[in-house]
Write an enzyme that holds these catalytic residues in place. Sequence first.
Site, PDB file in Angstrom:
ATOM      1  N   LYS A 165       4.854 -36.162  17.393  1.00 24.76           N
ATOM      2  CA  LYS A 165       5.820 -34.463  17.156  1.00 24.76           C
ATOM      3  C   LYS A 165       7.001 -34.851  17.001  1.00 24.76           C
ATOM      4  O   LYS A 165       8.325 -34.279  15.691  1.00 24.76           O
ATOM      5  CB  LYS A 165       5.807 -33.488  17.616  1.00 24.76           C
ATOM      6  CG  LYS A 165       3.455 -33.316  16.873  1.00 24.76           C
ATOM      7  CD  LYS A 165       3.750 -31.875  17.930  1.00 24.76           C
ATOM      8  CE  LYS A 165       2.203 -31.266  17.759  1.00 24.76           C
ATOM      9  NZ  LYS A 165       2.068 -30.239  18.048  1.00 24.76           N
ATOM     10  N   GLY A 184       6.561 -29.223  29.309  1.00 22.19           N
ATOM     11  CA  GLY A 184       6.599 -29.970  27.479  1.00 22.19           C
ATOM     12  C   GLY A 184       6.143 -29.648  27.011  1.00 22.19           C
ATOM     13  O   GLY A 184       6.643 -28.956  26.527  1.00 22.19           O
ATOM     14  N   GLY A 185       5.860 -30.629  25.530  1.00 14.14           N
ATOM     15  CA  GLY A 185       5.929 -30.013  24.272  1.00 14.14           C
ATOM     16  C   GLY A 185       5.466 -28.612  24.052  1.00 14.14           C
ATOM     17  O   GLY A 185       6.265 -27.841  23.412  1.00 14.14           O
ATOM     18  N   ALA A 186       4.336 -28.165  24.242  1.00 13.31           N
ATOM     19  CA  ALA A 186       3.703 -27.196  23.839  1.00 13.31           C
ATOM     20  C   ALA A 186       4.631 -25.911  24.466  1.00 13.31           C
ATOM     21  O   ALA A 186       4.775 -24.768  24.363  1.00 13.31           O
ATOM     22  CB  ALA A 186       2.354 -27.180  24.620  1.00 13.31           C
ATOM     23  N   ASN A 228       7.109 -25.140  36.273  1.00 13.51           N
ATOM     24  CA  ASN A 228       6.157 -26.343  36.360  1.00 13.51           C
ATOM     25  C   ASN A 228       6.252 -27.672  37.222  1.00 13.51           C
ATOM     26  O   ASN A 228       7.817 -27.859  38.348  1.00 13.51           O
ATOM     27  CB  ASN A 228       7.304 -27.516  34.805  1.00 13.51           C
ATOM     28  CG  ASN A 228       7.390 -28.485  34.232  1.00 13.51           C
ATOM     29  OD1 ASN A 228       5.727 -28.222  34.046  1.00 13.51           O
ATOM     30  ND2 ASN A 228       7.193 -29.731  34.068  1.00 13.51           N
ATOM     31  N   ARG A 229       4.973 -28.439  37.492  1.00 14.61           N
ATOM     32  CA  ARG A 229       4.801 -29.940  38.552  1.00 14.61           C
ATOM     33  C   ARG A 229       6.382 -30.437  38.446  1.00 14.61           C
ATOM     34  O   ARG A 229       6.716 -30.693  39.782  1.00 14.61           O
ATOM     35  CB  ARG A 229       4.371 -30.866  38.001  1.00 14.61           C
ATOM     36  CG  ARG A 229       4.202 -31.560  39.269  1.00 14.61           C
ATOM     37  CD  ARG A 229       2.661 -32.611  39.107  1.00 14.61           C
ATOM     38  NE  ARG A 229       3.191 -33.193  37.252  1.00 14.61           N
ATOM     39  CZ  ARG A 229       1.847 -33.201  36.908  1.00 14.61           C
ATOM     40  NH1 ARG A 229       0.542 -34.340  37.508  1.00 14.61           N
ATOM     41  NH2 ARG A 229       1.959 -34.269  35.533  1.00 14.61           N
ATOM     42  N   THR A 230       7.537 -31.064  37.248  1.00 13.88           N
ATOM     43  CA  THR A 230       8.709 -31.967  37.747  1.00 13.88           C
ATOM     44  C   THR A 230       9.882 -30.550  36.927  1.00 13.88           C
ATOM     45  O   THR A 230       9.838 -30.161  36.148  1.00 13.88           O
ATOM     46  CB  THR A 230       7.803 -33.100  36.257  1.00 13.88           C
ATOM     47  OG1 THR A 230       7.221 -33.634  36.639  1.00 13.88           O
ATOM     48  CG2 THR A 230       9.854 -33.879  36.334  1.00 13.88           C
ATOM     49  N   GLY A 267      -7.390 -20.521  23.007  1.00 13.89           N
ATOM     50  CA  GLY A 267      -5.779 -21.505  22.005  1.00 13.89           C
ATOM     51  C   GLY A 267      -6.340 -21.122  20.995  1.00 13.89           C
ATOM     52  O   GLY A 267      -5.820 -22.147  19.942  1.00 13.89           O
TER      53      GLY A 267
HETATM   54  P1  ATR Z   1       1.543 -30.605  25.316  1.00 15.40           P
HETATM   55  O1  ATR Z   1       2.379 -31.565  24.275  1.00 15.40           O
HETATM   56  O2  ATR Z   1       0.413 -30.575  25.381  1.00 15.40           O
HETATM   57  O3  ATR Z   1       2.505 -29.948  26.296  1.00 15.40           O
HETATM   58  P2  ATR Z   1       2.668 -33.210  27.408  1.00 15.40           P
HETATM   59  O4  ATR Z   1       4.550 -32.764  26.737  1.00 15.40           O
HETATM   60  O5  ATR Z   1       3.060 -33.842  27.766  1.00 15.40           O
HETATM   61  O6  ATR Z   1       2.176 -32.034  26.735  1.00 15.40           O
HETATM   62  O7  ATR Z   1       4.085 -31.966  28.179  1.00 15.40           O
HETATM   63  C1  ATR Z   1       2.427 -31.652  29.917  1.00 15.40           C
HETATM   64  C2  ATR Z   1       2.486 -30.015  30.508  1.00 15.40           C
HETATM   65  O8  ATR Z   1       1.816 -30.863  31.633  1.00 15.40           O
HETATM   66  C3  ATR Z   1       3.469 -30.935  31.644  1.00 15.40           C
HETATM   67  O9  ATR Z   1       4.443 -29.938  32.275  1.00 15.40           O
HETATM   68  C4  ATR Z   1       2.611 -31.471  32.719  1.00 15.40           C
HETATM   69  O10 ATR Z   1       4.155 -31.549  34.093  1.00 15.40           O
HETATM   70  P3  ATR Z   1       4.918 -32.469  34.233  1.00 15.40           P
HETATM   71  O11 ATR Z   1       6.192 -32.451  33.239  1.00 15.40           O
HETATM   72  O12 ATR Z   1       5.060 -32.231  35.581  1.00 15.40           O
HETATM   73  O13 ATR Z   1       3.881 -33.957  34.056  1.00 15.40           O
HETATM   74  C5  ATR Z   1       1.939 -30.400  32.630  1.00 15.40           C
HETATM   75  N1  ATR Z   1       0.967 -30.938  33.296  1.00 15.40           N
HETATM   76  C6  ATR Z   1      -0.548 -32.083  33.302  1.00 15.40           C
HETATM   77  N2  ATR Z   1      -1.213 -32.279  34.130  1.00 15.40           N
HETATM   78  C7  ATR Z   1      -0.649 -32.001  35.116  1.00 15.40           C
HETATM   79  C8  ATR Z   1      -1.281 -32.186  36.767  1.00 15.40           C
HETATM   80  N3  ATR Z   1      -2.923 -31.825  37.038  1.00 15.40           N
HETATM   81  N4  ATR Z   1      -0.055 -31.281  37.307  1.00 15.40           N
HETATM   82  C9  ATR Z   1       0.371 -30.295  36.974  1.00 15.40           C
HETATM   83  N5  ATR Z   1       0.963 -30.144  35.533  1.00 15.40           N
HETATM   84  C10 ATR Z   1       0.283 -30.685  34.685  1.00 15.40           C
END
Ligand code: ATR
Length: 280
Positions: free
Chosen positions: A66, A129-131, A151-153, A242
């Site tokens: 994307k 993240g992206g979504a 967010n975790r991060t 979704g």
């Molecule tokens: P998408 O395009 O589906 O949004 P992405 O850009 O990889 O995919 O983003 C994934 C999101 O889910 C992120 O916010 C990620 O948190 P981090 O930024 O900390 O990585 C979150 N996420 C995915 N798995 C997770 C988990 N087990 N615990 C907490 N957050 C999670």
Amino acid sequence: MRQVYGVIGNPIGHSLSPAMLEAAFKEVNIDATYVAFEVKEDQLKQAIDGVRGLGISGLNVTIPHKVAVMEYLDEIDPIAERLGAVNTIVRKGNKLIGYNTDGKGYLQALLPILPKSLKEMRVLVLGAGGAAKGVAVTMAMDGVKEMCISNRTVSKAEELAKECSSHTRASSLPIALAQARLTEFDLIVNTTSIGMTPHVDQMPLSLEMIARGVVVSDLIYTPFKTMWLKDAEARGAIIQNGVEMFVNQGAVAFEKWTGVEAPRKVMKKKVMDKLGGMKC
Ligand code: ATR
């Protein structure tokens, strides 16, 4: 001549887009086929050259392309530019133009189920993240009352909150604090993959504190109703999975390609059939 549309991604085998879009073309009597193309990351440029050379009429773009696809297109629509990602490519003459229909698809799904105007709502977005970006920036542009991102991060939440803050009051919130302040939110959206098959027993946040009538939205649709959505429903929340967003982002893409109103009911039915006829 029969037109060719498609979706590029990797992996792409389980995509519901071919069935959904072929049903849409058939319903409105457009002679077109829609193909899933598995494109590896190092083959993206060749794939887009192929779109030009073969005269493919339009594409959807999914993970992991994307963002990377943007550099191979002739024009990027301002909304896609703002979201930093393209999920739809439209051919206009010899030009390929990139759009992002995810945010609009989400709003089209969400607005009909809201108990009050989005402008009066305080929103908590889980994930950055992206979504999350598509959903949060679009809602911020539409003018929510307040937007919080957890967010975790944390640095990614801060970055996304900063982007939203050019449109509305926005901040990042540590997950523990979001948990403690849950009663303040009118809409809680999970954009992470927590709770998605096969990790169906995980939840992104405890909903113990939510008030009845709060809207809880999960972008996941496999499982059809996550454990988190079931918990929200049991606590009296208005819930949405979704599927509606998926159907609407595809419908908006279809409308950009054809100029014809998308047969959303037919598209949704096809997706539901593919998912096994479950109900939300
Ligand atoms: P998408 O395009 O589906 O949004 P992405 O850009 O990889 O995919 O983003 C994934 C999101 O889910 C992120 O916010 C990620 O948190 P981090 O930024 O900390 O990585 C979150 N996420 C995915 N798995 C997770 C988990 N087990 N615990 C907490 N957050 C999670």
